[in-house]
Scaffold this motif. Structure first.
Motif: not given
Ligand code: ATP
Ligand code: MG
Lengths: 254, 303
Positions: A63-64, A67, A72-73
């Protein structure tokens, strides 16, 4: 360790003939200093039109990865390129434009419960200012692509899980993004329904959209025979062209 | 399309958040009513200054039977004294200051007295002999009252020199205090309004986090995501401003009418003055709400 894209691919990038759709260069993501990195020096190219499975145990960083593609990050170290552009250099007011080029689907569908199927898909077009005429024309087309003809006016609670995920996919592709990211899209669905969803994703991929799908579903991975990248504790431990789900880290796949 | 979409979002947001929206409307209504009242009281002072400073006169009262001041020791004013006073008022030395001089006899004083206190029972008991005769002096510059006061306060036959402006200044002082009190209440209420708007917008952003999350993912611009929230606050505040304006209008229309009937010569402001105050109220309400919702969204709405 040096990054290891295949030499041919590296050359192509250097000549500028083929730009990877998604490119990770030594990307490390640390959420908090005390725990170990969620991603640890990941280098990876995803070409235009590719279908990629991202597999790995829970907490391995799938998921990282998604993102970071969406900005998102931000990566702690290294660089993330989307369609040739380093996302770190995209100013915040241009981030919406980046996201218009990327569709996203999640395990929990994330539909708006008080809007009909049609309205849920139309919402994604309304908020980026598409005209009513274009919406009326495009939404039924996309609903047909995901196999939901005739269910325009249903509410989300009147749909099965598989149908709800189809609505979410329709919403993700209605603005014709070049990339579709799917984070465990079949996580809540039974095997038969899951295969239906995979057919839809495959069809979208056939139409030229780059698809990255994070999953735990070994059946799906083994049936589809697409590129498989396995993450373990934030590192890429396997990158097979037509991989299967389980394999020793040194497994050669055919 | 985008316009219709934003309107739809605002409508659904306000419906979901109805109780909070109503309280924002009420609080801005009260705070803006006090802001408006403070403004109107200042306008009232200006109006009275403009009206009265042209008309105020210095009254030089002459001695009567029961005057107590030193210059009246010799009893009621004599004809010679009166002539001397009038001559001095019209003398070249004072002509630079004195514009008009009018003599008011005891009988005329009684007539004016009866006019001013028409409804009071003491009117019957007062006779012309008890009221002093006077010279009514209009000044070129009303601020130069001191000159007349110095020249006449020890003049034989003069009881007292009185400046009507002093009474006015006293009235203005009271109105000013009322206006400051209104402003103080307005400031406190406005702080309340700002906090309430911030809370409302925060709740609204929370209850619509699913929508805004999706908007973000499909690449909606920051403006489109935030606009419905900001407008929600601004519309509530503008409704408050509208009710405040209506209230001030009613007070001026009916209260003002009554006051002007009771005190016809005072020069009260009319509903016309609202033309200045109302736009300011709307602007202030919109600014307060807009600023406080934007600040809140910066903290509580990821875009
Ligand atoms: N917002 C966050 N703050 C702190 N740590 C986080 C955050 N998100 C993820 N992590 C940590 O980063 C690591 C990788 O998480 P990630 O969600 O990428 O895993 P995943 O592969 O998607 O797992 P799963 O298969 O369970 O979805 C985990 O150790 C997780 O605890
Ligand atoms: Mg995950």
């Amino acid at each position: 360790m040096l990054p290891s894209p295949t030499p041919a691919r590296a050359l192509a990038v250097l000549r500028g003939r083929r730009i990877a759709m998604i490119r990770f260069e030594h990307v490390t993501k640390v959420y908090d200093q005390k725990s170990k990195p969620a991603l640890d020096g990941v280098s990876l190219d995803v070409d235009r039109g590719e279908f990629l499975f991202l597999v790995g145990a829970s907490g391995s960083g799938k998921s990282t990865f998604i993102r970071l593609v969406l900005k998102e990050d931000r990566a702690t170290r290294g660089a993330v390129y989307v369609a040739g552009q380093n996302v770190a250099n995209i100013p915040s007011w241009r981030v919406p434009k980046l996201r218009r080029g990327i569709g996203v689907v999640f395990q929990d569908f994330r539909l708006l419960p008080n809007k009909s199927v049609f309205a849920n898909v139309a919402f994604a077009m309304q908020v980026i200012g598409k005209s009513r005429a274009v919406i009326r024309e495009t939404v039924p087309e996309v609903l047909k692509t995901v196999g939901l003809e005739g269910k325009n006016n249903r509410m989300p609670h009147e749909l099965s899980g598989g149908e709800q995920q189809r609505v979410a996919i329709a919403r993700a592709i209605v603005n014709k993004p070049g990339i579709l990211l799917a984070d465990e899209p079949t996580g809540n669905l039974d095997p038969t329904t899951s295969m239906g969803i995979m057919k839809v994703l495959d069809r979208i991929n056939q139409n030229g959209t780059t698809v990255v799908m994070a999953t735990h579903d070994d059946d799906i991975v083994n049936t589809m025979r697409k590129r498989v990248v396995e993450l373990r504790d934030g590192s890429v431990v396997r990158d097979d062209a037509q991989g299967i789900y389980i394999g020793t880290t040194t497994a050669a796949a055919g | 399309m985008r316009f219709a979409f934003v309107l739809g979002e605002i409508a659904s947001g306000m419906r979901r958040n109805l109780v909070m929206v109503v309280s924002v409307v009420l609080v801005t209504f009260i705070s803006l009513t006090f802001v408006g009242a403070a403004g109107l009281l200042q306008l009232q002072i200006d109006q009275m200054k403009g009206y009265w400073y042209d008309r105020v006169q210095v009254a030089v009262f002459l001695c009567v039977e029961n005057s107590t001041s030193e210059s009246c020791a010799s009893g009621p004013v004599t004809d010679e004294q009166r002539t001397a006073i009038e001559a001095k008022l019209k003398s070249p030395e004072l002509s630079a200051y004195v514009d008009t001089v009018q003599y008011e006899s005891q009988d005329q004083a009684l007539v004016h007295f009866r006019e001013q206190l028409a409804n009071s029972p003491i009117v019957e008991a007062v006779t012309a002999e008890q009221l002093p005769e006077s010279f009514r002096v209009g000044l070129v510059d009303p601020e130069k009252y001191e000159v007349i006061s110095e020249a006449f306060s020890s003049q034989p036959g003069v009881d007292i020199v009185s400046d009507q402006r002093e009474y006015l200044e006293e009235i203005f002082g009271y109105i000013n205090i009322a206006s400051l009190v209104a402003l103080g209440i307005a400031v406190v209420m406005s702080v309340g309004a700002i906090l309430l708007i911030a809370t409302t917008i925060r709740l609204s952003a929370f209850s619509r986090r699913r929508e805004t999350g999706i908007m973000r993912l499909v690449g909606a611009s920051k403006a489109i995501i935030q606009l419905p929230f900001v407008l929600e606050g601004v519309i509530a505040a503008i409704l408050g401003a509208a009710i405040a304006s209506g209230t001030l209008w009613a007070v001026l229309r009916y209260g003002g009418q009554w006051l002007s009937r009771e005190y016809p010569q005072m020069g009260f402001i009319s509903t016309q003055e609202l033309l200045l105050v109302v736009p300011a109220l709307f602007l202030l309400g919109a600014l307060l709400a807009g600023a406080s919702s934007l600040l809140t969204l910066r903290r509580y709405l990821k875009v």
